[in-house]
Design a protein around this motif. Structure first.
Motif, PDB file in Angstrom:
ATOM      1  N   GLY A   2       1.914   5.894 -17.968  1.00 59.32           N
ATOM      2  CA  GLY A   2       2.238   4.811 -18.878  1.00 59.32           C
ATOM      3  C   GLY A   2       1.122   3.794 -18.975  1.00 59.32           C
ATOM      4  N   THR A   3       1.414   2.678 -19.595  1.00 57.80           N
ATOM      5  CA  THR A   3       0.439   1.605 -19.766  1.00 57.80           C
ATOM      6  C   THR A   3       0.670   0.518 -18.734  1.00 57.80           C
ATOM      7  N   LEU A  34      -5.619   1.498  -8.595  1.00 59.36           N
ATOM      8  CA  LEU A  34      -4.712   2.427  -9.279  1.00 59.36           C
ATOM      9  C   LEU A  34      -5.408   3.775  -9.491  1.00 59.36           C
ATOM     10  N   ASN A  35      -6.452   4.049  -8.748  1.00 58.30           N
ATOM     11  CA  ASN A  35      -7.239   5.264  -8.908  1.00 58.30           C
ATOM     12  C   ASN A  35      -6.369   6.516  -8.760  1.00 58.30           C
ATOM     13  N   GLY A  36      -6.688   7.533  -9.577  1.00 56.84           N
ATOM     14  CA  GLY A  36      -6.059   8.831  -9.402  1.00 56.84           C
ATOM     15  C   GLY A  36      -4.624   8.907  -9.846  1.00 56.84           C
ATOM     16  N   ASN A  37      -4.280   8.208 -10.927  1.00 55.07           N
ATOM     17  CA  ASN A  37      -2.973   8.331 -11.544  1.00 55.07           C
ATOM     18  C   ASN A  37      -3.162   8.804 -12.984  1.00 55.07           C
ATOM     19  N   ASN A  38      -2.218   8.512 -13.830  1.00 53.50           N
ATOM     20  CA  ASN A  38      -2.321   8.964 -15.226  1.00 53.50           C
ATOM     21  C   ASN A  38      -2.024   7.811 -16.182  1.00 53.50           C
ATOM     22  N   PHE A  39      -2.491   6.605 -15.806  1.00 48.19           N
ATOM     23  CA  PHE A  39      -2.318   5.455 -16.682  1.00 48.19           C
ATOM     24  C   PHE A  39      -3.202   5.608 -17.915  1.00 48.19           C
ATOM     25  N   LYS A  40      -2.756   5.038 -19.017  1.00 47.91           N
ATOM     26  CA  LYS A  40      -3.493   5.188 -20.271  1.00 47.91           C
ATOM     27  C   LYS A  40      -3.482   3.865 -21.031  1.00 47.91           C
ATOM     28  N   GLY A  41      -4.074   3.886 -22.210  1.00 55.39           N
ATOM     29  CA  GLY A  41      -4.089   2.704 -23.064  1.00 55.39           C
ATOM     30  C   GLY A  41      -5.277   1.812 -22.779  1.00 55.39           C
ATOM     31  N   ASN A  53       0.857  -1.181   0.000  1.00 52.70           N
ATOM     32  CA  ASN A  53       0.000   0.000   0.000  1.00 52.70           C
ATOM     33  C   ASN A  53       0.894   1.233   0.000  1.00 52.70           C
ATOM     34  N   LEU A  54       0.994   1.867  -1.172  1.00 52.83           N
ATOM     35  CA  LEU A  54       1.768   3.106  -1.315  1.00 52.83           C
ATOM     36  C   LEU A  54       0.864   4.262  -1.690  1.00 52.83           C
ATOM     37  N   SER A  55      -0.410   4.139  -1.403  1.00 53.23           N
ATOM     38  CA  SER A  55      -1.380   5.152  -1.821  1.00 53.23           C
ATOM     39  C   SER A  55      -1.128   6.488  -1.143  1.00 53.23           C
ATOM     40  N   HIS A  56      -1.607   7.550  -1.814  1.00 56.38           N
ATOM     41  CA  HIS A  56      -1.547   8.907  -1.267  1.00 56.38           C
ATOM     42  C   HIS A  56      -0.114   9.322  -0.947  1.00 56.38           C
ATOM     43  N   ASN A  57       0.737   9.204  -1.955  1.00 54.71           N
ATOM     44  CA  ASN A  57       2.099   9.691  -1.911  1.00 54.71           C
ATOM     45  C   ASN A  57       2.367  10.496  -3.180  1.00 54.71           C
ATOM     46  N   LYS A  58       3.624  10.609  -3.542  1.00 57.79           N
ATOM     47  CA  LYS A  58       3.982  11.352  -4.746  1.00 57.79           C
ATOM     48  C   LYS A  58       4.890  10.511  -5.639  1.00 57.79           C
ATOM     49  N   PHE A  59       4.684   9.201  -5.600  1.00 54.60           N
ATOM     50  CA  PHE A  59       5.507   8.314  -6.409  1.00 54.60           C
ATOM     51  C   PHE A  59       5.341   8.635  -7.899  1.00 54.60           C
ATOM     52  N   THR A  60       6.432   8.501  -8.631  1.00 54.13           N
ATOM     53  CA  THR A  60       6.425   8.753 -10.064  1.00 54.13           C
ATOM     54  C   THR A  60       6.878   7.504 -10.812  1.00 54.13           C
ATOM     55  N   GLY A  61       6.837   7.584 -12.147  1.00 55.50           N
ATOM     56  CA  GLY A  61       7.333   6.495 -12.965  1.00 55.50           C
ATOM     57  C   GLY A  61       6.218   5.635 -13.518  1.00 55.50           C
ATOM     58  N   ILE A  62       6.618   4.561 -14.170  1.00 57.69           N
ATOM     59  CA  ILE A  62       5.667   3.643 -14.779  1.00 57.69           C
ATOM     60  C   ILE A  62       5.393   2.479 -13.842  1.00 57.69           C
ATOM     61  N   PHE A  63       4.390   1.682 -14.177  1.00 60.90           N
ATOM     62  CA  PHE A  63       4.036   0.536 -13.352  1.00 60.90           C
ATOM     63  C   PHE A  63       5.229  -0.412 -13.275  1.00 60.90           C
ATOM     64  N   PRO A  64       5.643  -0.811 -12.075  1.00 61.63           N
ATOM     65  CA  PRO A  64       6.838  -1.662 -11.928  1.00 61.63           C
ATOM     66  C   PRO A  64       6.602  -3.073 -12.460  1.00 61.63           C
TER      67      PRO A  64
END
Length: 988
Positions: A639-640, A653-660, A607-618
């Motif tokens: 990312g996808t 994964l709510n509230g991120n910027n995933f696409k595709g 559970n890493l919710s409500h932080n400022k993590f960046t990058g693509i899905f590991p």
């Protein structure tokens, strides 16, 4: 003559010495050669493996008995072997607790020992072999014990050939052995000498209950002393003739489905032990129990007994053990204990007992164990008691108040003390009960400093001191004096100093669980303690800042780490080792998540919710991972998503910027319970491929770029357990998905046992895993850290759905919120919506609905929010009940409506122009129906819940909501909670 006599004496002496020598030789070589050979061959079939039994309570020690069996030695001298003194045949074989592992072959040479009279193979592992019919060859057996041998299958009919049996024990593991009715009846008819029958956990479910299977007990031999049928799945009625068997002393029928049909006992019964626990027995206690005057042990726990405890129980003056726990008894506990002077253990927990504890209870000088937890007992404890031997005292989960008397903390024999979740106040006095192993005072109104004597309780293994009012500086290093301590829970400290005042490294040798919550922790970065065996660490809600310190990084044994609700900014390179659960939610971490976990082999929950993590899905998370729960909501990921996922329970994964595209591999997650992909940039059609995931309870796809029609698939098992369905704020079109709606079975069934304070979650971890979610209300995001199981919603708003509202929605009786606003729906409002009697909010606004408002909607007594605005509705607004509470906003924008609360009277409706398209923007509130209520209500509800958990039940809350509280229940409890969470919710 004298010489002759002397000669005779010498001859007699020689003969006597010869005979003594002869019999000595015989006695040293008694074993029959065939029996010796059979035993040696039997030995070769098994290995000795004590690890199979290291957790067995019945075998505190295992013995390698067959190690003494050596060729060339007398088998009668072997451990576990008994021989006939004349014939040399083996007549007794005891290999119980022998740690034998292997298969029991029907051709085993064991069955060559046909002279056996006693045989015990109890507590060995025969690898789930069938119980051989060859046991029926031992026709001379008087005692047979095959308990817990891991035999499986049907019990052979040949067992009934053992007509000389006096004692039979076939106790099984998890119903591995099964009875046929004819086999059991034939056995009981043929064995007329039986004194002891123990058939625990054998399966009797195939015995038809039409003729009351328990009636065979009454027909048993008058020699029967002990009958134990624990958890056999037998069903029937307990009647007088069973209790009146002349020699029956021990009757154990617990964990079956029984009913009581007792009248006044006229017989003289010798029954001393009666266990009817967990049998589903209902109603008040039968008065016949008071006639069982020889009882020393009576267990009626885990039933549905109600009413009050009859005072006639005081007739049972020989009682040593009495357990009435986990029933539905109410009222005050009667003052009947002055006659029960032999009582050593008393269980009254988990009922509805009220008022004060009776004074006679505290006069029991022999009492060693008292369980009276989770009731509504109130008032202070007495200042003096007569307890001389009390070792266990459990009073948690009541309304006890006042200060804790000195006797409670000074009983010399006391080992377990639980006073948690009460209203005790004041300071803790000095503790001189130095035998204490378990001490729990959490969640009271205690205050002041910890007494210095706590650090002298060197036998403590469990210590809980969580409260809100501790004062002074607590030096954490002092707890290292308690070298036996395994579990430590602290919270509410004004100042908890981790850093030691000296340079000494303090070692907490046996500590396994450490929970430090909601305290003003200082010196956490400089702390130098060592925890070689710690597996659970929780430091949440402490305003901790900076990076995770080295002393946490160095915990090789750690499996659970929770640092949530702090201000942690950096994890650095954590040596994950055995870590299975990690919670860093609600912190300020801004790491690149892409490779954050790539050396985490055993993580099951993240559970890493409500932080400022960046990058693509590991990607490394889904490659051969053990992952079950993953919550990355409200970060800055992009990312996808990968093409493959492990078999997840939850994914948020709510509230991120995933696409595709939505990853179709999620359809392989057969145990998926929660899928929340809301508020991203996914662009795809509706994921019909998810429909057969039977465990799915939450599906949130709101706020994406999903489009197209939702196919009306023909199936009878579409989303059967779904209770939250949110696909709002997308571009779906076509008609509403009727085929899905009519299959939402979990939304149709209103559970009779719904706890309003139970939450959706999983139990993979020591403290469980609560599912959370984010809802958008009036363009404001609100976070729900827990989701009540009663939070049942369907939100299809802000799409392009068209056509009529299907009648089948009226079958979703469990719905709390329905939102279909901002679509292109036409036609009338279905009358069937009046069946949704649990509905608290209904939003059909900004559509093109026409016709009258159905009068059936006035049946919705729970309705708090209604919005029918901006449609083409006409006619008079229904009056009465909840409809009298709604304002103009609920109806405006409908040119044909009239009546209160509108100012337009129904007998004089002026013509007006159709509303402009601008009116559509006048109302917009996403999840207003339940979410507004939950927004404020959840804050209030959780806040109140926290207060109750932390400081006991506040009096103002008792007054406000009727004085009944939801009690924490023990395992197997099936009661309805007294209050609903929704009573706490308010509407803006």
């Amino acid at each position: 003559m004298g010489y002759l006599m002397l000669l005779v004496l010498r001859v007699v002496l020689c003969v006597s010495m010869f005979m003594m020598f002869h019999f000595a030789c015989l006695s040293s070589h008694l074993c029959h050669s065939q029996d010796s050979s059979a035993l040696l061959h039997f030995k070769t079939q098994f290995i000795f493996n004590p690890s199979f039994f290291e957790y067995s309570d019945e075998c505190s020690h295992v013995y390698p008995k067959m190690n003494t069996w050596e060729n060339g030695t007398d088998c009668c001298s072997w451990m576990g072997v008994t021989c006939n003194s004349v014939s040399g045949h083996v007549i007794g074989l005891d290999l119980s607790c022998g740690a034998l592992v292997g298969n029991m072959d029907p051709n085993s040479t064991l069955f060559h020992l046909t002279h056996l009279q006693t045989l015990s193979l109890a507590f060995n592992s025969f690898n789930y072999s069938p119980l051989s019919s060859q046991f029926g060859r031992f026709v001379s057996l008087t005692h047979l014990n095959l308990s817990h041998c891991e035999f499986i299958g049907e019990i052979p009919s040949q067992i009934s050939h053992l007509s000389k049996l006096q004692s039979l024990d076939l106790s099984s593991f998890y119903h591995g052995l099964m009875w046929e009715e004819t086999t059991l009846m034939r056995l009981l008819q043929n064995t007329t000498y039986l004194r002891e029958i123990v058939l625990d956990e054998t399966d009797m479910s195939s015995i038809v209950p039409t003729t009351n299977p328990l009636s065979f007990i009454a027909n048993l031999s008058s020699t029967l002393v002990t009958l134990s049928l624990f958890y056999t799945r037998i069903r029937g009625s307990l009647t007088n003739d069973i209790l009146c068997l002349p020699n029956l002393q021990h009757l154990i029928l617990s964990k079956n489905e029984l009913s009581l049909h007792l009248s006044e006992l006229s017989c003289t019964t010798s029954l001393s032990v009666l266990d009817l626990s967990n049998c589903g027995i209902q109603g008040p206690i039968s008065s016949s129990f008071s006639n069982l005057t020889y009882l020393t042990s009576l267990n009626l726990a885990y039933n549905q007994l109600n009413g009050s405890i009859p005072s006639s129980l005081s007739n049972l003056q020989h009682l040593i053990h009495l357990d009435l726990s986990s029933n539905e008894f109410s009222g005050q506990i009667p003052n009947v204990f002055d006659r029960l002077t032999n009582l050593q253990s008393l269980g009254l927990s988990d009922n509805n007992f009220q008022r004060k504890l009776p004074s006679s209870l505290f006069a029991l000088t022999q009492l060693s164990t008292l369980y009276c937890s989770y009731n509504e007992i109130e008032g202070p404890l007495p200042d003096k008691v007569a307890f001389l031997n009390l070792t266990q005292l459990y009073l948690q989960g009541n309304l006890l108040n006042g200060t804790i008397p000195e006797w409670v903390l000074s009983l010399k024999s006391l080992r377990y003390l639980d006073l948690s979740n009460n209203r005790f106040r004041g300071h803790i006095s000095e503790i001189t009960s130095y035998s204490l192993k378990y001490l729990d005072m959490c969640n009271n109104e205690l205050q002041g400093n910890f007494p210095e004597s706590i650090f002298h309780l060197v036998n403590l293994t469990d210590l809980c001191l969580s409260s809100d009012n501790w004062s002074g500086i607590v030096h954490f290093a002092l707890f290292s004096k308690l070298q036996n301590l395994e579990y430590l829970y602290l919270s509410g400290c004004t100042s908890l100093l981790l850093k030691s005042e000296t340079s000494v490294n303090h070692t907490f040798s046996n500590l396994k669980t450490l929970q430090l919550l909601s305290s003003n922790i200082t010196g956490w970065l400089e702390f130098s303690g060592k925890f070689p065996n710690l597996y659970y660490l929780e430091l949440s809600s402490n305003s901790l800042q900076g990076k995770v310190p080295e002393w946490i990084h160095g915990m090789d044994s750690l499996t659970y780490l929770n640092l949530s609700h702090n201000n942690v900014t950096l994890m650095d390179h954590f040596p994950w080792y055995r870590l299975e659960y990690l919670d860093l939610s609600f912190n300020s971490m801004a790491d690149d998540i892409s490779s954050f976990f790539c050396n985490a082999t055993f993580l099951e929950g993240i559970n890493l919710s409500h932080n400022k993590f960046t990058g693509i899905f590991p990607q490394c998370l889904v490659n051969g991972s053990l992952l079950k729960d993953l919550d990355l909501q409200m970060n800055k990921l992009h990312g996808t998503l990968p093409d493959t996922f492990p078999d997840l329970l939850t994914l948020n994964l709510n509230g991120n910027n995933f696409k595709g595209l939505l990853p179709k591999s999620l359809s392989n997650c057969s145990i998926l319970m929660d899928l929340d992909l809301g508020n991203n940039q996914f662009e795809d059609t509706f994921p019909n491929w998810l429909q057969y995931i039977s465990n799915l309870e939450i599906l949130v796809l709101r706020g994406n770029k999903l489009y197209g029609q939702i196919s009306n698939l023909e199936s009878e098992n579409i989303f059967p357990n779904l209770i939250i369905f949110d696909i709002s704020c997308n571009n779906f079109s076509g008609s509403l998905p009727k085929a899905y709606i009519q299959n939402f079975r979990a939304m149709k069934i209103v559970d009779d046992v719904q706890s309003s304070l139970s939450y959706i979650g999983t139990n993979w971890y020591p403290s469980g895993y609560d599912i959370s979610m984010v809802a958008t209300i009036k363009r404001v995001s609100l976070t729900f850290t827990k989701i009540p199981k009663a939070f049942v919603i369907m939100d299809l708003s802000e799409n392009k759905f068209e056509g009529e509202i299907p009648d089948v929605i009226g079958e979703l009786h469990r719905l709390k919120s329905l939102n279909l606003s901002y679509n292109n729906l036409i036609g009338p409002i279905p009358h069937s919506l009046g069946n949704l009697t649990n509905l608290e909010s209904l939003d059909l606004s900004s559509n093109m609905l026409d016709g009258n408002i159905p009068a059936e909607l006035t049946n919705l007594n729970s309705l708090e929010v209604l919005n029918l605005s901006n449609n083409h509705l006409e006619g008079s607004i229904p009056q009465g009940k909840q409809f009298d509470t709604f304002s103009n906003d609920s109806y405006e924008g409908n040119i044909g409506l009239c009546g209160l609360p509108l100012s337009i009277q129904c007998n004089n409706v002026p013509l007006q122009q159709c509303p402009s398209s601008e009116a559509k923007d006048k109302f917009g509130f996403g999840w207003k129906p339940v979410a507004i209520g939950y927004a404020c209500g959840m804050v209030l509800g959780i806040g109140l819940g926290y207060c109750v958990f932390s400081i006991g039940k506040p009096e103002w809350l008792v007054v406000l909501f009727g004085g009944k509280r939801t009690k924490r229940r023990s395992r197997g409890n099936r009661r309805r909670a007294r209050t609903t969470l929704f009573q706490l919710f308010v509407v803006m």
